[in-house]
Design an enzyme around this catalytic site. Structure first.
Site, short mmCIF file in Angstrom:
data_model
loop_
_atom_site.label_atom_id
_atom_site.label_comp_id
_atom_site.label_asym_id
_atom_site.label_seq_id
_atom_site.Cartn_x
_atom_site.Cartn_y
_atom_site.Cartn_z
N TYR A 108 4.03 -1.00 -2.72
CA TYR A 108 4.36 0.48 -2.92
C TYR A 108 4.33 1.26 -1.63
O TYR A 108 5.42 2.10 -1.19
CB TYR A 108 3.64 1.17 -3.76
CG TYR A 108 3.98 2.64 -4.31
CD1 TYR A 108 5.26 3.01 -4.88
CD2 TYR A 108 3.17 3.66 -3.75
CE1 TYR A 108 5.32 4.50 -5.25
CE2 TYR A 108 3.56 4.98 -3.73
CZ TYR A 108 4.61 5.05 -4.51
OH TYR A 108 4.98 6.57 -4.82
N SER A 112 5.70 9.46 0.27
CA SER A 112 4.52 9.53 -0.43
C SER A 112 3.54 9.82 0.68
O SER A 112 3.66 9.36 1.70
CB SER A 112 4.29 8.34 -1.12
OG SER A 112 3.20 8.22 -1.62
#
Ligand code: NJP
Length: 246
Positions: free
Chosen positions: A154, A141
């Site tokens: 995250y 990501s």
């Protein structure tokens, strides 16, 4: 490189980026193996792929369970004869502020986003080493590059995936011909934010409505690009964000 008859396992194939990638790779001639927990959704996607002339196998499974991955690899080999690629795409993003101490959600993210990737690699590696080659694509990501509010855990999981990918590349690519890519998307229009339970984060999300997002097909195209290079080319990282995102 032509994807025709290459067999590729895609985790998190029941929606979003995984679904779009399965459809794209199948349309390019790959045999795709669809893995996720939602068997009904996977069967619908398989039907669509087959209607368009592609080949797909459904293996329902949880990436946190090593036995589910072993089952997926065994069924893949039984059906298509080999495992040529793995796309570790399954992931969750229940963002929350640290002081809320949503520790169960932290652990779930570590289990799915990090351990799920490790489990996938462990399951396919013996076959790829025997075959003297393969492709491993890990969906990390933009969160591996920068923190955003509520994203401490995250972002940490996605940083781990990015660095693990680099370690894999350095250890596996020269020695075994296994090419490794980390895909690092910005915001993509998928149901990923549905797992958020922190009400303050949900309020922030409303402020972000209207923000430009990528489509899952944009990431599928990036994955196809990485997979279709000649063997001598390793695409290490693909950092891909909406053109108006900083
Ligand atoms: O999300 P979504 P995305 N075992 O919710 C599966 C990363 N990413 O396509 O099991 C097996 O549509 C779940 O299937 P099911 C993100 O971190 C995204 O956006 O049936 N599978 C579903 O197929 C993630 O790594 C954005 O519930 C499990 C899939 O995961 C990847 O892209 C930005 C599972 C999630 O699909 C795909 O996410 C970015 C388990 N235990 C990175 N748990 C973005 N969308 O903006 C979940 O930078 N799944």
């Amino acid at each position: 490189m032509n994807l025709k008859d290459r067999t590729i396992i895609i985790t998190g194939a029941s929606s979003g980026i995984g679904e779009a990638t399965a459809k794209k790779l199948a349309s390019e001639g790959a045999n795709v193996v669809l893995m996720a927990r939602s068997k009904d959704k996977l069967n619908t996607i398989k039907d669509t792929i087959e209607t368009h002339g592609g080949k797909a196998l459904v293996v329902d499974g949880d990436v946190t369970k090593t036995s589910d991955f072993e089952n997926a690899v065994s069924k893949t080999v039984d059906t298509f004869g080999s495992v040529d690629g793995l796309i570790n795409n399954a992931g969750l993003m229940p963002l929350s502020y640290i002081n809320k101490l949503k520790t169960e959600e932290w652990h779930t993210m570590v289990d799915v986003n990090i351990k799920g990737v490790l489990n996938g690699v462990a399951a396919v590696l013996p076959k790829m080493i025997d075959n003297k080659g393969g492709d491993i694509i890990n969906v990390s990501s933009m969160a591996a590059h920068r923190y955003f509010p509520g994203g401490a855990v995250y972002c940490a999981t996605k940083s781990a995936v990015k660095m693990f990918s680099e370690g894999l590349r350095q250890e596996l690519t020269p020695k075994y011909g296994i090419n490794v890519t980390s895909i690092e998307p910005g915001a993509v229009a998928t149901p990923l934010t549905d797992t958020i339970t922190d009400e303050d984060i949900k309020d922030n999300m409303k402020d972000m409505m209207g923000m430009t997002t990528l489509e899952p097909e944009d990431i599928a195209n990036a994955i196809h690009y990485a997979l279709s290079q000649p063997k001598r080319v390793n695409i290490n990282d693909v950092y891909i964000v909406p053109s108006d995102q900083q």
